[in-house]
Design a protein around this motif. Structure first.
Motif, PDB file in Angstrom:
ATOM      1  N   PRO A  76       5.047 -31.741  81.505  1.00  0.00           N
ATOM      2  CA  PRO A  76       6.253 -32.357  80.926  1.00  0.00           C
ATOM      3  C   PRO A  76       7.069 -31.328  80.149  1.00  0.00           C
ATOM      4  O   PRO A  76       6.556 -30.302  79.705  1.00  0.00           O
ATOM      5  CB  PRO A  76       5.697 -33.413  79.977  1.00  0.00           C
ATOM      6  N   THR A  77       8.345 -31.631  79.949  1.00  0.00           N
ATOM      7  CA  THR A  77       9.207 -30.872  79.045  1.00  0.00           C
ATOM      8  C   THR A  77       9.587 -31.768  77.875  1.00  0.00           C
ATOM      9  O   THR A  77       9.333 -32.984  77.904  1.00  0.00           O
ATOM     10  CB  THR A  77      10.485 -30.397  79.761  1.00  0.00           C
ATOM     11  N   ARG A  78      10.243 -31.211  76.881  1.00  0.00           N
ATOM     12  CA  ARG A  78      10.670 -31.991  75.713  1.00  0.00           C
ATOM     13  C   ARG A  78      11.635 -33.101  76.104  1.00  0.00           C
ATOM     14  O   ARG A  78      11.728 -34.127  75.432  1.00  0.00           O
ATOM     15  CB  ARG A  78      11.359 -31.087  74.689  1.00  0.00           C
ATOM     16  N   GLU A  79      12.352 -32.910  77.199  1.00  0.00           N
ATOM     17  CA  GLU A  79      13.359 -33.893  77.615  1.00  0.00           C
ATOM     18  C   GLU A  79      12.765 -35.019  78.459  1.00  0.00           C
ATOM     19  O   GLU A  79      13.445 -36.012  78.738  1.00  0.00           O
ATOM     20  CB  GLU A  79      14.468 -33.202  78.415  1.00  0.00           C
ATOM     21  N   ASP A  80      11.516 -34.888  78.866  1.00  0.00           N
ATOM     22  CA  ASP A  80      10.895 -35.897  79.733  1.00  0.00           C
ATOM     23  C   ASP A  80      10.411 -37.107  78.934  1.00  0.00           C
ATOM     24  O   ASP A  80      10.165 -37.026  77.719  1.00  0.00           O
ATOM     25  CB  ASP A  80       9.705 -35.298  80.487  1.00  0.00           C
ATOM     26  N   LYS A  81      10.260 -38.214  79.655  1.00  0.00           N
ATOM     27  CA  LYS A  81       9.644 -39.417  79.097  1.00  0.00           C
ATOM     28  C   LYS A  81       8.282 -39.565  79.773  1.00  0.00           C
ATOM     29  O   LYS A  81       8.182 -39.485  81.001  1.00  0.00           O
ATOM     30  CB  LYS A  81      10.514 -40.640  79.363  1.00  0.00           C
ATOM     31  N   TRP A 130       2.154 -33.541  68.683  1.00  0.00           N
ATOM     32  CA  TRP A 130       2.121 -34.231  69.984  1.00  0.00           C
ATOM     33  C   TRP A 130       3.045 -33.538  70.978  1.00  0.00           C
ATOM     34  O   TRP A 130       2.683 -33.329  72.136  1.00  0.00           O
ATOM     35  CB  TRP A 130       2.547 -35.691  69.802  1.00  0.00           C
ATOM     36  N   THR A 131       4.255 -33.231  70.545  1.00  0.00           N
ATOM     37  CA  THR A 131       5.216 -32.585  71.450  1.00  0.00           C
ATOM     38  C   THR A 131       4.647 -31.279  71.996  1.00  0.00           C
ATOM     39  O   THR A 131       4.701 -31.010  73.204  1.00  0.00           O
ATOM     40  CB  THR A 131       6.542 -32.309  70.717  1.00  0.00           C
ATOM     41  N   GLU A 132       4.077 -30.476  71.114  1.00  0.00           N
ATOM     42  CA  GLU A 132       3.505 -29.195  71.542  1.00  0.00           C
ATOM     43  C   GLU A 132       2.359 -29.403  72.531  1.00  0.00           C
ATOM     44  O   GLU A 132       2.292 -28.726  73.569  1.00  0.00           O
ATOM     45  CB  GLU A 132       3.015 -28.411  70.326  1.00  0.00           C
ATOM     46  N   ALA A 133       1.455 -30.332  72.234  1.00  0.00           N
ATOM     47  CA  ALA A 133       0.302 -30.563  73.111  1.00  0.00           C
ATOM     48  C   ALA A 133       0.731 -31.093  74.467  1.00  0.00           C
ATOM     49  O   ALA A 133       0.256 -30.620  75.516  1.00  0.00           O
ATOM     50  CB  ALA A 133      -0.660 -31.532  72.442  1.00  0.00           C
ATOM     51  N   LYS A 136      -2.670 -51.512  76.817  1.00  0.00           N
ATOM     52  CA  LYS A 136      -1.415 -51.157  77.454  1.00  0.00           C
ATOM     53  C   LYS A 136      -1.003 -49.748  77.036  1.00  0.00           C
ATOM     54  O   LYS A 136      -0.933 -49.449  75.841  1.00  0.00           O
ATOM     55  CB  LYS A 136      -0.324 -52.153  77.050  1.00  0.00           C
ATOM     56  N   PRO A 137      -0.753 -48.844  78.003  1.00  0.00           N
ATOM     57  CA  PRO A 137      -0.281 -47.503  77.647  1.00  0.00           C
ATOM     58  C   PRO A 137       1.114 -47.559  77.030  1.00  0.00           C
ATOM     59  O   PRO A 137       1.815 -48.570  77.141  1.00  0.00           O
ATOM     60  CB  PRO A 137      -0.281 -46.754  78.990  1.00  0.00           C
ATOM     61  N   VAL A 138       1.515 -46.461  76.382  1.00  0.00           N
ATOM     62  CA  VAL A 138       2.819 -46.405  75.737  1.00  0.00           C
ATOM     63  C   VAL A 138       3.691 -45.372  76.447  1.00  0.00           C
ATOM     64  O   VAL A 138       3.195 -44.424  77.048  1.00  0.00           O
ATOM     65  CB  VAL A 138       2.704 -46.056  74.244  1.00  0.00           C
ATOM     66  N   THR A 139       4.997 -45.576  76.366  1.00  0.00           N
ATOM     67  CA  THR A 139       5.968 -44.670  76.973  1.00  0.00           C
ATOM     68  C   THR A 139       6.938 -44.202  75.898  1.00  0.00           C
ATOM     69  O   THR A 139       7.422 -45.014  75.104  1.00  0.00           O
ATOM     70  CB  THR A 139       6.726 -45.375  78.103  1.00  0.00           C
ATOM     71  N   PHE A 140       7.228 -42.909  75.866  1.00  0.00           N
ATOM     72  CA  PHE A 140       8.133 -42.370  74.856  1.00  0.00           C
ATOM     73  C   PHE A 140       8.652 -41.008  75.297  1.00  0.00           C
ATOM     74  O   PHE A 140       8.031 -40.322  76.128  1.00  0.00           O
ATOM     75  CB  PHE A 140       7.430 -42.244  73.498  1.00  0.00           C
ATOM     76  N   PRO A 141       9.772 -40.542  74.750  1.00  0.00           N
ATOM     77  CA  PRO A 141      10.271 -39.194  75.026  1.00  0.00           C
ATOM     78  C   PRO A 141       9.390 -38.148  74.354  1.00  0.00           C
ATOM     79  O   PRO A 141       9.007 -38.308  73.179  1.00  0.00           O
ATOM     80  CB  PRO A 141      11.678 -39.194  74.421  1.00  0.00           C
ATOM     81  N   VAL A 142       9.077 -37.081  75.054  1.00  0.00           N
ATOM     82  CA  VAL A 142       8.177 -36.042  74.533  1.00  0.00           C
ATOM     83  C   VAL A 142       8.735 -35.420  73.253  1.00  0.00           C
ATOM     84  O   VAL A 142       7.978 -35.104  72.322  1.00  0.00           O
ATOM     85  CB  VAL A 142       7.951 -34.951  75.606  1.00  0.00           C
ATOM     86  N   GLY A 143      10.039 -35.256  73.182  1.00  0.00           N
ATOM     87  CA  GLY A 143      10.643 -34.598  72.028  1.00  0.00           C
ATOM     88  C   GLY A 143      10.875 -35.476  70.830  1.00  0.00           C
ATOM     89  O   GLY A 143      11.426 -34.998  69.828  1.00  0.00           O
ATOM     90  N   GLN A 144      10.441 -36.744  70.885  1.00  0.00           N
ATOM     91  CA  GLN A 144      10.727 -37.665  69.781  1.00  0.00           C
ATOM     92  C   GLN A 144       9.468 -38.192  69.110  1.00  0.00           C
ATOM     93  O   GLN A 144       9.441 -39.307  68.594  1.00  0.00           O
ATOM     94  CB  GLN A 144      11.597 -38.818  70.279  1.00  0.00           C
ATOM     95  N   VAL A 145       8.410 -37.402  69.145  1.00  0.00           N
ATOM     96  CA  VAL A 145       7.173 -37.758  68.447  1.00  0.00           C
ATOM     97  C   VAL A 145       6.850 -36.638  67.460  1.00  0.00           C
ATOM     98  O   VAL A 145       7.603 -35.677  67.329  1.00  0.00           O
ATOM     99  CB  VAL A 145       6.014 -37.968  69.455  1.00  0.00           C
ATOM    100  N   ILE A 146       5.724 -36.747  66.754  1.00  0.00           N
ATOM    101  CA  ILE A 146       5.386 -35.701  65.783  1.00  0.00           C
ATOM    102  C   ILE A 146       5.237 -34.360  66.505  1.00  0.00           C
ATOM    103  O   ILE A 146       4.899 -34.299  67.689  1.00  0.00           O
ATOM    104  CB  ILE A 146       4.101 -36.052  65.006  1.00  0.00           C
TER     105      ILE A 146
END
Length: 296
Positions: free
Chosen positions: A207-212, A248-251, A235-245
């Motif tokens: 994934p990239t920072r811009e991906d969901k 998480w984004t780095e990992a 239930k799994p969760v869906t979110f933008p990679v760049g909009q979490v702590i």
């Protein structure tokens, strides 16, 4: 006044009675006329105005803070209708008294609490003087934007000091945990301080920072306390990679789809000094993260 009103009322009643006598005879087929008016318009006007004054004393006392023992002075102003220049000056002076009371009883205590919850550390006299000078423009030695910058930085300092006093033990415990955890052979450490252990290495896209993305995860404090789990919610969760702590984004940007990792997030890459639901400030966090897919 009552005598005049009573005379007017009697006059209206007399006129009404005379009119009734004149129109008393009506044709057989004529519909009866409904009589609406009971008093003349002048009498009604007076009583309508009087009815609207109901509750004024309470309003003056409770909403405007006026001592209702000075009703004569209130009526003098009511009869005057317009402000004189002297009245305008007096109104400004009274507003100054009221604002001063608000500064001392509300503004100062709230400001003091921003600095310290339990101990009053501000100089009240200088706070009030600063408030006065800020409004009047007197005794000005620095521009207002410099004052605002100084206050912002100092409040940040006091906030950090307060949080460190309350929750500094969490920060120290997290640092000690990460120091020991980094020595394990299975744990890798990134330049930012993020630690991770690969449980399963996927073979999908990164994934990239811009991906969901869609993930399953569970989170724990370093003492083992679970604070969240998508597995338990079913239930799994869906979110933008760049909009979490940040941790998480780095990992996630290092995890191919299909991976399952355990990540160890320093408080600097998590919520820092903010309290987040069941997560205390300065907490180091442990997550098991399973990257299911990148949503298109």
């Amino acid at each position: 006044m009552k005598k005049v009103i009573l005379l007017a009322l009697c006059a209206c009643i007399s006129l009404g009675a005379s009119a009734a006598k004149k129109t008393g005879k009506k044709k057989k087929d004529q519909a009866p006329v409904e009589v609406v008016d009971t008093v003349c318009i002048d009498t009604f006007s007076y009583h309508f105005g009087r009815a609207n004054s109901n509750g004024l004393k309470n309003y003056l006392a409770q909403r405007m803070g006026i001592d209702t023992t000075y009703i004569a002075e209130f009526l003098q102003g009511f009869d005057q209708k317009e402000f004189t220049e002297a009245d305008k000056r007096e109104k400004a002076r009274l507003a100054g008294i009221e604002i001063r009371q608000q500064v001392e009883s509300q503004v100062y205590p709230q400001a003091s609490k921003q600095v310290n919850d339990s101990t009053e550390v501000l100089n009240k006299m200088l706070f009030v003087q600063g408030f006065r000078d800020g409004f009047s423009g007197q005794n000005v030695t620095v521009p207002m934007d410099s004052t605002q910058t100084l206050v912002k930085k100092q409040l940040e300092y006091y906030h950090k000091a307060s949080m460190e006093k309350k929750y500094g033990a969490n920060r120290i415990a997290g640092e000690e945990f990460l120091k020991a955890n980094a020595k394990k052979d299975s744990v890798k450490v990134t330049p930012s301080g993020l630690q991770y252990k690969v449980l399963t290495m996927g073979t999908g896209a990164l994934p990239t920072r811009e991906d969901k993305v869609q993930v399953n995860y569970e989170g724990h404090l370093i003492d083992g306390t679970e604070f969240d789990s998508s597995y338990k919610r079913g239930k799994p969760v869906t979110f933008p990679v760049g909009q979490v702590i940040a941790g998480w984004t780095e990992a996630l940007c290092m995890m191919p789809v299909g991976s399952k990792w355990e990540i160890y997030v320093p408080q600097e890459l998590a919520y820092k000094d903010r309290e987040q639901a069941k997560i205390p400030p300065f907490s180091c966090l442990i997550f098991t993260v399973e990257l299911l897919e990148i949503e298109k």
